[in-house]
Design a protein around this motif. Sequence first.
Motif, PDB file in Angstrom:
ATOM      1  N   UNK A 184       0.828  -1.202   0.000  1.00 49.02           N
ATOM      2  CA  UNK A 184       0.000   0.000   0.000  1.00 49.02           C
ATOM      3  C   UNK A 184       0.863   1.253   0.000  1.00 49.02           C
ATOM      4  N   UNK A 185       1.908   1.253   0.811  1.00 45.71           N
ATOM      5  CA  UNK A 185       2.816   2.401   0.860  1.00 45.71           C
ATOM      6  C   UNK A 185       3.515   2.593  -0.481  1.00 45.71           C
ATOM      7  N   UNK A 186       3.888   1.501  -1.124  1.00 46.74           N
ATOM      8  CA  UNK A 186       4.567   1.590  -2.418  1.00 46.74           C
ATOM      9  C   UNK A 186       3.629   2.156  -3.484  1.00 46.74           C
ATOM     10  N   UNK A 187       2.390   1.711  -3.485  1.00 44.64           N
ATOM     11  CA  UNK A 187       1.423   2.248  -4.454  1.00 44.64           C
ATOM     12  C   UNK A 187       1.146   3.727  -4.187  1.00 44.64           C
ATOM     13  N   UNK A 188       1.103   4.111  -2.910  1.00 41.26           N
ATOM     14  CA  UNK A 188       0.923   5.524  -2.575  1.00 41.26           C
ATOM     15  C   UNK A 188       2.103   6.351  -3.069  1.00 41.26           C
ATOM     16  N   UNK A 189       3.315   5.807  -2.913  1.00 37.02           N
ATOM     17  CA  UNK A 189       4.501   6.513  -3.399  1.00 37.02           C
ATOM     18  C   UNK A 189       4.462   6.657  -4.917  1.00 37.02           C
ATOM     19  N   UNK A 190       4.065   5.597  -5.610  1.00 39.57           N
ATOM     20  CA  UNK A 190       3.940   5.663  -7.063  1.00 39.57           C
ATOM     21  C   UNK A 190       2.934   6.734  -7.465  1.00 39.57           C
ATOM     22  N   UNK A 191       1.808   6.780  -6.772  1.00 42.03           N
ATOM     23  CA  UNK A 191       0.802   7.824  -7.051  1.00 42.03           C
ATOM     24  C   UNK A 191       1.362   9.210  -6.769  1.00 42.03           C
ATOM     25  N   UNK A 192       2.124   9.350  -5.695  1.00 41.45           N
ATOM     26  CA  UNK A 192       2.711  10.645  -5.348  1.00 41.45           C
ATOM     27  C   UNK A 192       3.735  11.079  -6.397  1.00 41.45           C
ATOM     28  N   UNK A 193       4.517  10.135  -6.891  1.00 39.93           N
ATOM     29  CA  UNK A 193       5.482  10.455  -7.948  1.00 39.93           C
ATOM     30  C   UNK A 193       4.746  10.911  -9.202  1.00 39.93           C
ATOM     31  N   UNK A 194       3.711  10.171  -9.584  1.00 38.16           N
ATOM     32  CA  UNK A 194       2.915  10.551 -10.758  1.00 38.16           C
ATOM     33  C   UNK A 194       2.297  11.937 -10.590  1.00 38.16           C
ATOM     34  N   UNK A 195       1.732  12.198  -9.414  1.00 42.31           N
ATOM     35  CA  UNK A 195       1.096  13.499  -9.166  1.00 42.31           C
ATOM     36  C   UNK A 195       2.127  14.621  -9.207  1.00 42.31           C
ATOM     37  N   UNK A 196       3.294  14.373  -8.634  1.00 45.59           N
ATOM     38  CA  UNK A 196       4.340  15.394  -8.653  1.00 45.59           C
ATOM     39  C   UNK A 196       4.808  15.678 -10.079  1.00 45.59           C
ATOM     40  N   UNK A 197       4.961  14.625 -10.866  1.00 43.64           N
ATOM     41  CA  UNK A 197       5.362  14.826 -12.262  1.00 43.64           C
ATOM     42  C   UNK A 197       4.305  15.596 -13.033  1.00 43.64           C
ATOM     43  N   UNK A 198       3.041  15.269 -12.793  1.00 43.72           N
ATOM     44  CA  UNK A 198       1.950  15.975 -13.476  1.00 43.72           C
ATOM     45  C   UNK A 198       1.946  17.459 -13.117  1.00 43.72           C
ATOM     46  N   UNK A 199       2.388  17.759 -11.893  1.00 43.21           N
ATOM     47  CA  UNK A 199       2.440  19.152 -11.442  1.00 43.21           C
ATOM     48  C   UNK A 199       3.767  19.820 -11.811  1.00 43.21           C
ATOM     49  N   UNK A 200       4.657  19.068 -12.438  1.00 44.12           N
ATOM     50  CA  UNK A 200       5.956  19.621 -12.796  1.00 44.12           C
ATOM     51  C   UNK A 200       6.890  19.824 -11.615  1.00 44.12           C
ATOM     52  N   UNK A 201       6.671  19.060 -10.551  1.00 50.09           N
ATOM     53  CA  UNK A 201       7.424  19.231  -9.305  1.00 50.09           C
ATOM     54  C   UNK A 201       8.417  18.075  -9.132  1.00 50.09           C
ATOM     55  N   UNK A 202       9.575  18.185  -9.770  1.00 51.07           N
ATOM     56  CA  UNK A 202      10.589  17.130  -9.664  1.00 51.07           C
ATOM     57  C   UNK A 202      11.091  16.926  -8.239  1.00 51.07           C
ATOM     58  N   UNK A 203      11.303  17.984  -7.452  1.00 51.96           N
ATOM     59  CA  UNK A 203      11.743  17.746  -6.073  1.00 51.96           C
ATOM     60  C   UNK A 203      10.740  16.898  -5.274  1.00 51.96           C
ATOM     61  N   UNK A 204       9.464  17.124  -5.489  1.00 53.64           N
ATOM     62  CA  UNK A 204       8.454  16.336  -4.770  1.00 53.64           C
ATOM     63  C   UNK A 204       8.443  14.883  -5.257  1.00 53.64           C
ATOM     64  N   UNK A 205       8.658  14.673  -6.544  1.00 54.47           N
ATOM     65  CA  UNK A 205       8.760  13.306  -7.069  1.00 54.47           C
ATOM     66  C   UNK A 205       9.945  12.595  -6.435  1.00 54.47           C
ATOM     67  N   UNK A 206      11.055  13.288  -6.320  1.00 53.90           N
ATOM     68  CA  UNK A 206      12.246  12.696  -5.692  1.00 53.90           C
ATOM     69  C   UNK A 206      12.012  12.426  -4.210  1.00 53.90           C
ATOM     70  N   UNK A 207      11.293  13.309  -3.547  1.00 55.48           N
ATOM     71  CA  UNK A 207      10.984  13.106  -2.118  1.00 55.48           C
ATOM     72  C   UNK A 207      10.134  11.852  -1.930  1.00 55.48           C
ATOM     73  N   UNK A 208       9.151  11.657  -2.786  1.00 54.74           N
ATOM     74  CA  UNK A 208       8.314  10.453  -2.702  1.00 54.74           C
ATOM     75  C   UNK A 208       9.157   9.205  -2.957  1.00 54.74           C
ATOM     76  N   UNK A 209      10.078   9.294  -3.904  1.00 57.31           N
ATOM     77  CA  UNK A 209      10.974   8.162  -4.171  1.00 57.31           C
ATOM     78  C   UNK A 209      11.881   7.900  -2.976  1.00 57.31           C
ATOM     79  N   UNK A 210      12.334   8.953  -2.322  1.00 50.86           N
ATOM     80  CA  UNK A 210      13.188   8.807  -1.139  1.00 50.86           C
ATOM     81  C   UNK A 210      12.452   8.063  -0.016  1.00 50.86           C
ATOM     82  N   UNK A 211      11.218   8.439   0.222  1.00 54.40           N
ATOM     83  CA  UNK A 211      10.417   7.773   1.259  1.00 54.40           C
ATOM     84  C   UNK A 211      10.224   6.301   0.904  1.00 54.40           C
ATOM     85  N   UNK A 212       9.931   6.023  -0.343  1.00 56.11           N
ATOM     86  CA  UNK A 212       9.762   4.639  -0.794  1.00 56.11           C
ATOM     87  C   UNK A 212      11.061   3.858  -0.622  1.00 56.11           C
ATOM     88  N   UNK A 213      12.168   4.478  -0.973  1.00 53.87           N
ATOM     89  CA  UNK A 213      13.472   3.823  -0.834  1.00 53.87           C
ATOM     90  C   UNK A 213      13.702   3.381   0.605  1.00 53.87           C
TER      91      UNK A 213
END
Length: 118
Positions: free
Chosen positions: A36-65
């Motif tokens: 569930x956490x991994x799917x949430x992170x994937x959704x957060x990465x997608x949402x950040x990319x859609x918003x053009x927010x690369x730092x937020x995409x990286x932050x979501x990836x960091x939490x998942x890592x």
Amino acid sequence: MTTAADVPLIDHDQLELLQAALDPGELRAMLVQLPSAAHQALSAINAALAAGDLPQARKAAHVLKGSASSLGAARLAEVARTIELELMTAGEIEACLPDLADIIVATSDELARWAERA
């Protein structure tokens, strides 16, 4: 350079350490939460990319890592690390997301088997 395919899906040593340190119920609870956490992170990465927010995409990836690494999901942690630290553009990250989704599914299946044995 290490690629995700070079990293085992599951770090069995890490799971065995967790198994030795935790009550079986605690370990099961942790393992079943990761998908569930991994799917949430994937959704957060997608949402950040859609918003053009690369730092937020990286932050979501960091939490998942961190979550994946601590629970022995080695390949998932490696892909998240790659997104966080190596991929420089939204296009590069987007190209990686189908593999990330597949690894989440494979990891979820394997951790479910571990949870049953815990």
